[in-house]
Design an enzyme around this catalytic site. Structure first.
Site, PDB file in Angstrom:
ATOM      1  N   HIS A  12       0.836  -1.219   0.000  1.00 19.06           N
ATOM      2  CA  HIS A  12       0.000   0.000   0.000  1.00 19.06           C
ATOM      3  C   HIS A  12       0.870   1.268   0.000  1.00 19.06           C
ATOM      4  CE1 HIS A  12      -0.269  -0.820   4.638  1.00 19.06           C
ATOM      5  NE2 HIS A  12       0.793  -0.111   4.381  1.00 19.06           N
ATOM      6  N   HIS A  59      -1.108   4.819   9.629  1.00 22.65           N
ATOM      7  CA  HIS A  59       0.264   5.326   9.748  1.00 22.65           C
ATOM      8  C   HIS A  59       0.237   6.653  10.489  1.00 22.65           C
ATOM      9  CE1 HIS A  59       0.045   2.692   6.234  1.00 22.65           C
ATOM     10  NE2 HIS A  59       1.314   2.415   6.422  1.00 22.65           N
ATOM     11  N   HIS A 193      10.554  -4.111   3.085  1.00 23.59           N
ATOM     12  CA  HIS A 193      10.965  -2.706   3.011  1.00 23.59           C
ATOM     13  C   HIS A 193      11.366  -2.193   4.379  1.00 23.59           C
ATOM     14  CE1 HIS A 193       6.702  -2.192   4.091  1.00 23.59           C
ATOM     15  NE2 HIS A 193       6.751  -0.874   4.086  1.00 23.59           N
ATOM     16  N   GLU A 240       4.677  -5.649   8.250  1.00 21.10           N
ATOM     17  CA  GLU A 240       3.301  -5.478   7.756  1.00 21.10           C
ATOM     18  C   GLU A 240       2.747  -6.755   7.136  1.00 21.10           C
ATOM     19  OE1 GLU A 240       3.524  -0.696   6.653  1.00 21.10           O
ATOM     20  OE2 GLU A 240       3.561  -2.158   5.044  1.00 21.10           O
TER      21      GLU A 240
END
Lengths: 280, 133
Positions: A12, A59, A193, A240
């Site tokens: 995302h 976030h 990431h 995530e």
């Protein structure tokens, strides 16, 4: 009865949303990213889900450090688009499905998962970028969305196993809803990431590929992956991927892999995407 | 310090936002949170020091913000999703601050990402970083 018919997983990445919003999707850097979702858009257009459950993480948009729910379900009728520091994304507001959302809360809490009920929540790129990738740029999203928000930012975050079991509880909840609804569940975020510190930019294609392979054929092999392994092997934000396990837990043990796409880089991130259908 | 296992302390160049960091960085992160409003962004930019003084942050934390010491903020309890709101206020992208945090130029960092990113090999533990000098 309502039924979960398929699962979609996708990264995302906020820059993907920005590229689309700013008309850059045709540029050489972004073109392959959006091309990778053409088949997916066709697929979901054909499937026409009545509701999508979107598992994502906030976030620091709706939840600051004032309150950090581990698992939260959006029960509102509408969710405004968050201003993440550069103005809200120019996408339609997200319409909820309060009846099914409350039903999920009731069923899943009875099943001993203590969810947080949220009636007011701005939704950020974690939820809207997957919608943009799957549905493009419509004036309204084609179906109601139930946001399921997972804390993967402030440790301790839930384990992969807990997430997988939550998926199973959500499935049971959906199947006990007394209305004929086709439901698709999204797991979002990932893949490898790291956005912070001197190790920023870490990508682990080998891990990601194995994760995608096992997501289809052997999810049990993924459920035991500990936080330290995600952190070490896939970067601090690779954690995530536990959210993908909620999606996977909500599907049959045996699923058919309809489509897969993997692309490096999208900004700082390995973009991963998979579509899984229940066989029955 | 918590008595729970902290295996992640051995990760090089990585700050795990755990309970200790969340406690230490609470006000720093709540300052960052305030930058989600356009008015606050403008007030902050007009006089950064005065704006920071509204928050009960430590002097070190304030200096790290004023100097845009992105790794320093993380070490003092900042969380990347919060500190990135300062970056957004400055008009910097996530990739630009990631380059700064990893000690490379934007061009070098972008090139590394285009070549497949930073490999986990040699980047799994602090001892690997120490040995490479």
């Amino acid at each position: 009865m309502a039924k979960i018919i398929a699962g979609v997983a996708t990264s995302h990445i906020p820059a993907v949303g920005a590229a689309l919003d700013n008309g850059k999707s045709g540029e050489p850097y972004w073109k392959p990213v959006f091309a990778g979702f053409e088949k997916s858009k066709e697929w979901i257009e054909k499937i026409k889900p009545d509701v999508c459950i979107v598992v994502y993480n906030d976030h620091a948009s709706a939840f600051s450090l004032e309150m950090v729910p581990t698992f939260a379900v959006g029960c509102a009728a509408e969710f405004p688009i968050a201003d993440e520091g550069w103005g809200p994304r120019p996408v339609p507001p997200v319409k909820g499905h309060p009846e099914l959302a409350w039903h999920i809360v009731q069923s899943v809490v009875t099943d001993e998962f203590d969810l947080t009920i949220v009636n007011k929540m701005d939704v950020d790129h974690g939820l809207t970028v997957p919608l943009s990738l799957m549905f493009g740029q419509p004036t309204e999203w084609p179906c109601p969305i139930i946001p399921v928000c997972v804390n993967v930012v402030v440790y301790p975050v839930p384990s992969g196993k807990r997430c997988y079991m939550l998926g199973k509880a959500i499935r049971k909840a959906v199947e006990s809803f007394d209305r004929d609804l086709k439901v698709v569940i999204f797991g979002t975020g990932g893949m490898s990431h790291q956005l912070q510190g001197q190790r920023a930019g870490l990508i682990n294609k080998e891990f990601d590929t194995r994760f995608l392979d096992n997501l289809t054929r052997d999810p049990a092999a993924l459920v035991g992956i500990q936080h330290i392994e995600y952190l070490r092997e896939t970067g601090s934000e690779g954690i995530e991927m536990v959210m993908w396990l909620i999606m996977r837990g909500a599907l049959d043990d045996k699923v058919e892999e309809i489509y897969r796409f993997y692309h490096v880089p999208a900004s700082n991130t390995a973009l991963g995407h998979i579509i899984l259908e229940n066989k029955n | 310090m918590s008595s729970l296992s902290r295996e992640y302390d051995d990760l090089p160049g990585t700050t795990v936002f755990d309970a200790d960091m969340a406690r230490r960085g609470y006000h720093l992160n709540m300052f960052c949170m305030s930058l989600m409003k356009a008015d606050n962004r403008a007030t902050f930019k007009a006089d950064e020091r005065a704006y920071l003084d509204r928050y009960p942050m430590t002097e070190d934390q304030k200096q790290s913000v004023l100097k845009r010491d992105w790794n320093g903020m993380l070490a003092l309890g900042g969380n990347i999703y919060f500190t990135s709101k300062i970056a957004a206020t400055d008009g910097l992208s996530f990739q630009q601050i990631a380059a700064m945090m990893s000690g490379s130029t934007q061009a070098e960092y972008a090139e590394m990402m285009l070549k497949g990113g930073r490999s986990p090999d040699g980047n799994r533990s602090k001892s690997e970083w120490k040995n490479r000098g």
